[in-house]
Design an enzyme around this catalytic site. Structure first.
Site, PDB file in Angstrom:
ATOM      1  N   GLU A  97      21.028 -45.091 -52.158  1.00 26.99           N
ATOM      2  CA  GLU A  97      19.935 -46.043 -51.963  1.00 26.99           C
ATOM      3  C   GLU A  97      19.115 -45.745 -50.711  1.00 26.99           C
ATOM      4  O   GLU A  97      19.641 -45.205 -49.740  1.00 26.99           O
ATOM      5  CB  GLU A  97      20.510 -47.438 -51.711  1.00 26.99           C
ATOM      6  CG  GLU A  97      21.443 -47.921 -52.756  1.00 26.99           C
ATOM      7  CD  GLU A  97      22.098 -49.228 -52.323  1.00 26.99           C
ATOM      8  OE1 GLU A  97      22.775 -49.800 -53.165  1.00 26.99           O
ATOM      9  OE2 GLU A  97      21.927 -49.657 -51.175  1.00 26.99           O
ATOM     10  N   CYS A 110      15.334 -47.274 -44.312  1.00 21.81           N
ATOM     11  CA  CYS A 110      16.779 -47.217 -44.106  1.00 21.81           C
ATOM     12  C   CYS A 110      17.334 -46.207 -45.106  1.00 21.81           C
ATOM     13  O   CYS A 110      17.159 -46.368 -46.310  1.00 21.81           O
ATOM     14  CB  CYS A 110      17.336 -48.622 -44.357  1.00 21.81           C
ATOM     15  SG  CYS A 110      19.114 -48.704 -44.271  1.00 21.81           S
ATOM     16  N   CYS A 117      31.380 -44.076 -48.695  1.00 17.42           N
ATOM     17  CA  CYS A 117      31.703 -43.869 -47.283  1.00 17.42           C
ATOM     18  C   CYS A 117      33.211 -43.793 -47.122  1.00 17.42           C
ATOM     19  O   CYS A 117      33.938 -44.624 -47.662  1.00 17.42           O
ATOM     20  CB  CYS A 117      31.144 -45.025 -46.455  1.00 17.42           C
ATOM     21  SG  CYS A 117      31.543 -44.878 -44.702  1.00 17.42           S
ATOM     22  N   CYS A 121      35.206 -49.963 -44.396  1.00 21.57           N
ATOM     23  CA  CYS A 121      35.201 -51.289 -43.765  1.00 21.57           C
ATOM     24  C   CYS A 121      35.279 -52.360 -44.856  1.00 21.57           C
ATOM     25  O   CYS A 121      34.548 -52.291 -45.845  1.00 21.57           O
ATOM     26  CB  CYS A 121      33.935 -51.470 -42.930  1.00 21.57           C
ATOM     27  SG  CYS A 121      33.699 -50.159 -41.727  1.00 21.57           S
ATOM     28  N   CYS A 124      32.020 -54.325 -46.274  1.00 19.92           N
ATOM     29  CA  CYS A 124      30.850 -53.510 -46.627  1.00 19.92           C
ATOM     30  C   CYS A 124      30.938 -53.033 -48.076  1.00 19.92           C
ATOM     31  O   CYS A 124      31.967 -52.488 -48.494  1.00 19.92           O
ATOM     32  CB  CYS A 124      30.780 -52.316 -45.671  1.00 19.92           C
ATOM     33  SG  CYS A 124      29.615 -51.045 -46.185  1.00 19.92           S
ATOM     34  N   GLU A 168      28.552 -42.754 -43.517  1.00 22.42           N
ATOM     35  CA  GLU A 168      28.746 -42.669 -42.079  1.00 22.42           C
ATOM     36  C   GLU A 168      28.080 -41.366 -41.609  1.00 22.42           C
ATOM     37  O   GLU A 168      28.605 -40.271 -41.847  1.00 22.42           O
ATOM     38  CB  GLU A 168      30.266 -42.680 -41.783  1.00 22.42           C
ATOM     39  CG  GLU A 168      30.657 -42.277 -40.386  1.00 22.42           C
ATOM     40  CD  GLU A 168      29.867 -43.001 -39.280  1.00 22.42           C
ATOM     41  OE1 GLU A 168      29.737 -44.229 -39.319  1.00 22.42           O
ATOM     42  OE2 GLU A 168      29.368 -42.296 -38.385  1.00 22.42           O
ATOM     43  N   LEU A 223      30.010 -52.131 -33.753  1.00 17.45           N
ATOM     44  CA  LEU A 223      31.185 -52.567 -32.988  1.00 17.45           C
ATOM     45  C   LEU A 223      31.969 -53.636 -33.756  1.00 17.45           C
ATOM     46  O   LEU A 223      33.134 -53.440 -34.082  1.00 17.45           O
ATOM     47  CB  LEU A 223      30.697 -53.116 -31.636  1.00 17.45           C
ATOM     48  CG  LEU A 223      31.670 -53.068 -30.478  1.00 17.45           C
ATOM     49  CD1 LEU A 223      32.131 -51.653 -30.202  1.00 17.45           C
ATOM     50  CD2 LEU A 223      31.025 -53.666 -29.228  1.00 17.45           C
ATOM     51  N   HIS A 224      31.355 -54.764 -34.008  1.00 19.73           N
ATOM     52  CA  HIS A 224      31.895 -55.871 -34.831  1.00 19.73           C
ATOM     53  C   HIS A 224      33.132 -56.564 -34.259  1.00 19.73           C
ATOM     54  O   HIS A 224      33.521 -57.633 -34.737  1.00 19.73           O
ATOM     55  CB  HIS A 224      32.207 -55.443 -36.263  1.00 19.73           C
ATOM     56  CG  HIS A 224      31.145 -54.637 -36.929  1.00 19.73           C
ATOM     57  ND1 HIS A 224      29.800 -54.835 -36.704  1.00 19.73           N
ATOM     58  CD2 HIS A 224      31.209 -53.596 -37.812  1.00 19.73           C
ATOM     59  CE1 HIS A 224      29.102 -53.973 -37.423  1.00 19.73           C
ATOM     60  NE2 HIS A 224      29.925 -53.213 -38.097  1.00 19.73           N
ATOM     61  N   CYS A 341      23.927 -52.446 -47.458  1.00 15.70           N
ATOM     62  CA  CYS A 341      24.068 -51.112 -48.020  1.00 15.70           C
ATOM     63  C   CYS A 341      25.072 -51.108 -49.169  1.00 15.70           C
ATOM     64  O   CYS A 341      26.094 -51.761 -49.128  1.00 15.70           O
ATOM     65  CB  CYS A 341      24.451 -50.116 -46.952  1.00 15.70           C
ATOM     66  SG  CYS A 341      25.866 -50.583 -45.977  1.00 15.70           S
TER      67      CYS A 341
HETATM   68  N1  SAH Z   1      28.275 -46.214 -41.506  1.00 13.80           N
HETATM   69  C1  SAH Z   1      27.348 -46.520 -40.480  1.00 13.80           C
HETATM   70  C2  SAH Z   1      25.921 -46.691 -40.973  1.00 13.80           C
HETATM   71  C3  SAH Z   1      25.732 -47.428 -42.260  1.00 13.80           C
HETATM   72  S1  SAH Z   1      26.148 -49.137 -42.249  1.00 13.80           S
HETATM   73  C4  SAH Z   1      27.796 -47.724 -39.700  1.00 13.80           C
HETATM   74  O1  SAH Z   1      28.720 -48.411 -40.116  1.00 13.80           O
HETATM   75  O2  SAH Z   1      27.223 -47.940 -38.633  1.00 13.80           O
HETATM   76  C5  SAH Z   1      24.833 -49.850 -41.286  1.00 13.80           C
HETATM   77  C6  SAH Z   1      25.149 -51.201 -40.732  1.00 13.80           C
HETATM   78  O3  SAH Z   1      25.237 -52.176 -41.796  1.00 13.80           O
HETATM   79  C7  SAH Z   1      26.475 -51.249 -39.990  1.00 13.80           C
HETATM   80  O4  SAH Z   1      26.337 -51.879 -38.742  1.00 13.80           O
HETATM   81  C8  SAH Z   1      27.336 -52.053 -40.940  1.00 13.80           C
HETATM   82  O5  SAH Z   1      28.386 -52.671 -40.292  1.00 13.80           O
HETATM   83  C9  SAH Z   1      26.339 -53.015 -41.545  1.00 13.80           C
HETATM   84  N2  SAH Z   1      26.784 -53.676 -42.778  1.00 13.80           N
HETATM   85  C10 SAH Z   1      27.595 -53.192 -43.738  1.00 13.80           C
HETATM   86  N3  SAH Z   1      27.792 -54.112 -44.704  1.00 13.80           N
HETATM   87  C11 SAH Z   1      27.084 -55.208 -44.362  1.00 13.80           C
HETATM   88  C12 SAH Z   1      26.890 -56.502 -44.942  1.00 13.80           C
HETATM   89  N4  SAH Z   1      27.449 -56.821 -46.103  1.00 13.80           N
HETATM   90  N5  SAH Z   1      26.090 -57.375 -44.302  1.00 13.80           N
HETATM   91  C13 SAH Z   1      25.496 -57.049 -43.125  1.00 13.80           C
HETATM   92  N6  SAH Z   1      25.643 -55.850 -42.530  1.00 13.80           N
HETATM   93  C14 SAH Z   1      26.421 -54.938 -43.132  1.00 13.80           C
HETATM   94 FE1  SF4 Z   2      30.995 -46.964 -43.975  1.00 22.73          FE
HETATM   95 FE2  SF4 Z   2      29.318 -48.153 -42.277  1.00 22.73          FE
HETATM   96 FE3  SF4 Z   2      30.069 -49.381 -44.567  1.00 22.73          FE
HETATM   97 FE4  SF4 Z   2      31.837 -49.070 -42.600  1.00 22.73          FE
HETATM   98  S1  SF4 Z   2      29.958 -50.286 -42.531  1.00 22.73           S
HETATM   99  S2  SF4 Z   2      32.206 -48.639 -44.767  1.00 22.73           S
HETATM  100  S3  SF4 Z   2      31.254 -47.096 -41.765  1.00 22.73           S
HETATM  101  S4  SF4 Z   2      28.876 -47.529 -44.403  1.00 22.73           S
END
Ligand code: SAH
Ligand code: SF4
Length: 367
Positions: A97, A110, A117, A121, A124, A168, A223-224, A341
């Site tokens: 996407e 974006c 990935c 996480c 996600c 990632e 970070l989260h 994403c």
């Molecule tokens: N893998 C990388 C880049 C892609 S994710 C990373 O994790 O940084 C980009 C951002 O979207 C990250 O900060 C991720 O934590 C956040 N993200 C993922 N799923 C999400 C969701 N359901 N709602 C809001 N943000 C989300």
């Molecule tokens: Fe991968 Fe980023 Fe999603 Fe974590 S938040 S699973 S690192 S795409």
């Protein structure tokens, strides 16, 4: 007998010297390569449209190459047309996407760097699916080229790129760095690295390597959580590269590049939005070298997580601010376009048939 014909290669899969060679073999002067790339960067819709090239060369280009490595298979819109999300099929069958977000003075894309990935996480959508493969540099770049081609139709330009789509980026390092150089190439899109954000879950050795590339990108660290125990769960790569190492690498990045690091914090109600979390964050980060972005969690199916209320989000932001940090609460662009994403892809793969434009649904195969 049926002979399977192979699709010609996408034009951006050729390096500039390979394109010059191809042109040279057809008796064309070296400057033609620059012309072709210039047309691509300006959003030419076809090789035919490159009208200062000789007609027979245009025909040869059209027979020899595809304009893009990406085949758009689904599209959805949100925010009254200000957000567009596209799902592309890559060679080999996987899909990724890209989301275009239009603001009054900027247009941000974006983009995805991997199919799925490997980090996984739990909050996600991308992390919940299987990992597919890395994208090649031209497949990453073609997302920007396609978006800029679409923007050109309404007289707009792509101004910013964020690696916040699927994947990632630091786990696909060399193609990502190559794609940033392609984005910056003045013959193509001329998008300065200063207008590019690379978001990472925290692959420490790659952060150090990126600092040495002389590419002034903005680094965003997802970070989260500001304590290892919680981050081990939310961002599993933390078990390999714990917070102390990650924050030290980010600090070195800020010192080497002179650029402040962004810290992303997806706010999950009752998980990482308490006073304790805010205080831990305040202790962890250096206010001069960091900026915190709070992202309300965008709901995905089949998880127990909850997003924050407006009030709890504001309270959490204030508490972090009171610890001396810069905080921005990010808007939730594209909620109704499955903007987090992996969401459009997840829906299309499931084939619930809700696609805007009636584009491919259930038939999509994640091979
Ligand atoms: N893998 C990388 C880049 C892609 S994710 C990373 O994790 O940084 C980009 C951002 O979207 C990250 O900060 C991720 O934590 C956040 N993200 C993922 N799923 C999400 C969701 N359901 N709602 C809001 N943000 C989300
Ligand atoms: Fe991968 Fe980023 Fe999603 Fe974590 S938040 S699973 S690192 S795409």
């Amino acid at each position: 007998m049926v002979i399977a014909t192979q699709a010609p290669p996408p034009i951006m899969s050729l390096r500039p010297d390979e394109l010059r060679e191809w042109l040279d073999a057809r008796g064309q002067p070296a400057f033609r390569a620059k012309q072709v790339r210039g047309w691509l960067g300006r959003g030419a819709p076809s090789f035919e449209a490159m009208h200062d090239l000789p007609a027979d060369l245009r025909a040869e280009l059209a027979a020899g190459f595809r304009l893009s490595s990406l085949d758009p298979v689904a599209e959805s819109e949100a925010d009254r047309g200000q957000t567009t999300k596209l799902l592309y099929r890559l060679d080999g069958g996987y899909t990724v996407e890209a989301v275009t977000m239009r603001y009054p003075r900027r247009t941000t894309l974006c983009i995805s760097s991997q199919v799925g990935c490997p980090i996984g996480c739990p909050f996600c959508a991308t992390g919940q699916g299987r990992f597919g493969r890395n994208l090649q540099a031209h497949e990453i770049f073609d997302q920007a080229l396609d978006a800029s081609r679409r923007e050109a139709l309404s007289g707009r330009r792509l101004s910013h790129v964020v690696f916040m789509g699927m994947g990632e980026p630091m786990a696909n390092y060399a193609p990502v760095v190559d794609s940033i150089r392609l984005l910056a190439d003045p013959e193509l899109l001329g998008i300065s690295p200063r207008r590019v954000v690379v978001s990472t879950a925290g692959l420490v050795p790659r952060i150090a390597q990126l600092a040495e590339e002389k590419l002034p990108v903005t680094l965003a660290i997802s970070l989260h959580a500001a304590r290892d125990e919680l981050r081990d769960y939310l961002v599993p790569i933390n078990r390999r590269y714990p917070l102390a190492e990650l924050v030290a690498a980010a600090r070195d990045f800020a010192r080497t590049t002179g650029r402040r690091v962004s810290y992303e914090w997806v706010v999950l109600a009752g998980v990482n939005d308490s006073d304790r979390d805010a205080d831990e964050l305040g202790r962890l980060l250096d206010p001069y070298l960091s900026h915190v972005n709070l992202i309300p969690w965008n709901p995905i199916e089949e998880t127990e997580f909850k997003g924050p209320t407006r009030l709890s989000l504001a309270r959490f932001a204030d508490r972090i601010r009171s610890r001396g940090l810069n905080v921005t609460v990010r808007d939730t662009r594209g909620r109704d376009a499955d903007a987090a994403c992996g969401q459009l892809r997840a829906r299309v793969l499931k084939g619930d048939g809700r696609d805007a434009e009636g584009a491919a649904t259930g038939s999509e195969v994640d091979a």
